[in-house]
Design an enzyme around this catalytic site. Structure first.
Site, PDB file in Angstrom:
ATOM      1  CB  SER A 102      -0.962  -0.049   1.185  1.00 56.79           C
ATOM      2  OG  SER A 102      -1.959   0.951   1.073  1.00 56.79           O
ATOM      3  CG  ASP A 233      -6.199  -2.744  -4.477  1.00 60.69           C
ATOM      4  OD1 ASP A 233      -6.925  -1.903  -3.916  1.00 60.69           O
ATOM      5  OD2 ASP A 233      -4.990  -2.869  -4.228  1.00 60.69           O
ATOM      6  CG  HIS A 261      -5.443  -2.208  -0.545  1.00 70.96           C
ATOM      7  ND1 HIS A 261      -4.787  -1.617  -1.601  1.00 70.96           N
ATOM      8  CD2 HIS A 261      -4.898  -1.689   0.588  1.00 70.96           C
ATOM      9  CE1 HIS A 261      -3.886  -0.776  -1.126  1.00 70.96           C
ATOM     10  NE2 HIS A 261      -3.926  -0.800   0.196  1.00 70.96           N
TER      11      HIS A 261
END
Length: 286
Positions: A102, A233, A261
């Site tokens: 991330s 995602d 994600h």
């Protein structure tokens, strides 16, 4: 090894290592708003059992690292990039394989550009390019945008409210194409809240200045790079991973079908061998 607090350049950071120091070092960089607990212990141990010296750490304002007053972070995003070097310094490691997820993936990209001699290889998970510009990429999904814009904010004075809100956020991030493991998510969030010096300080990550902008393109990254991205995602739709792999020379791309994600436990048997293979042929420096 048990977790410990190290101090480098006056910055106190909580770190934990797994495996044999003689093995190639692998530094895990978590996304913003989450402590090192989100690099789950089982995941770290799988990497260590594969012959890597694995290091995870708490960002500032998470877990047991230095904590600043809510609303007054005494650092920038560039300082978080520098913290990766501080963690390596604390372990007397000259260079390591770096895995970022991330926003931690953006930090890892910046680290590779700012400190190229300290990065042996990169693994970039559930992330996007670390700088503005480049190709037009899809925005977050409508469901994700609705959640972020919703008025159902957590009561940050109440730990249970924070946990419920963060679990709901984890559910949205999961992408909705697979069963959501609420028990696992709730355990991680609860651990984050209970372990932190002041969990409300984590909101400082939402207000960070970037610091000095990078002036070199991602195409300047020369270390072997592997991009891992879920096809579901909701924050960075899959096209972000494709574009990132296309921009970094000779980068590989591993698609996780229907994954959202982050790294789900169901994907560990795929992700861990991929990381081990990617980091197997490069010599470590320590």
């Amino acid at each position: 090894m048990a977790e410990r607090v190290v101090e480098v350049d006056g910055v106190r950071l909580c770190v934990e290592a797994f495996g044999d120091r003689a093995d190639p070092p692998l530094l895990l960089v978590m996304g913003l708003g989450a402590s090192m607990l989100w690099w789950e212990e089982g995941f770290c141990r799988m990497l260590a059992e594969g012959g890597r010296f694995v290091i995870r750490y708490d960002h500032r304002d998470t877990g047991r690292s230095v904590t600043y007053p809510p609303g007054r972070p005494g650092y920038t995003g560039a300082d978080l990039v520098g913290d990766a070097a501080r963690v390596l310094d604390a372990h007397e490691i000259a260079a390591a394989h770096v895995v970022g997820i991330s926003a931690g993936g953006a930090l890892a990209q910046s680290f590779a550009l700012d400190h190229p001699a300290r990065v042996l290889s990169l693994v970039l998970i559930s992330t996007s390019r670390a700088m503005p510009g480049g190709p037009d990429l899809p925005a977050p999904t409508a469901e994700f945008t609705r959640f972020v814009a919703s008025t159902a904010e957590a009561d940050w004075s109440d730990a249970d409210s924070v946990v419920d809100h963060q679990v709901a956020y984890a559910r949205v991030l999961a992408g909705g194409r697979r069963p959501f493991d609420e028990t696992a998510a709730r355990g991680l969030v609860r651990g984050d809240v209970e372990r932190a010096h002041d969990f409300t300080a984590v909101r400082n990550h939402d207000t960070l200045a970037d610091g000095e902008p990078m002036r070199v393109p991602l195409s300047s990254i020369t270390v072997p790079t592997l991009v891992i991205h879920g096809t579901a995602d909701p924050l960075f739709p899959f096209r972000h991973g494709e574009a990132l792999a296309a921009e970094i020379p000779r980068a590989g791309l591993l698609a996780l079908e229907d994954a959202g994600h982050g790294i789900e436990r169901a994907d560990w048997p795929t992700v861990v061998p991929a990381i081990l293979e990617h980091t197997a042929t490069r010599e470590s420096a320590g």
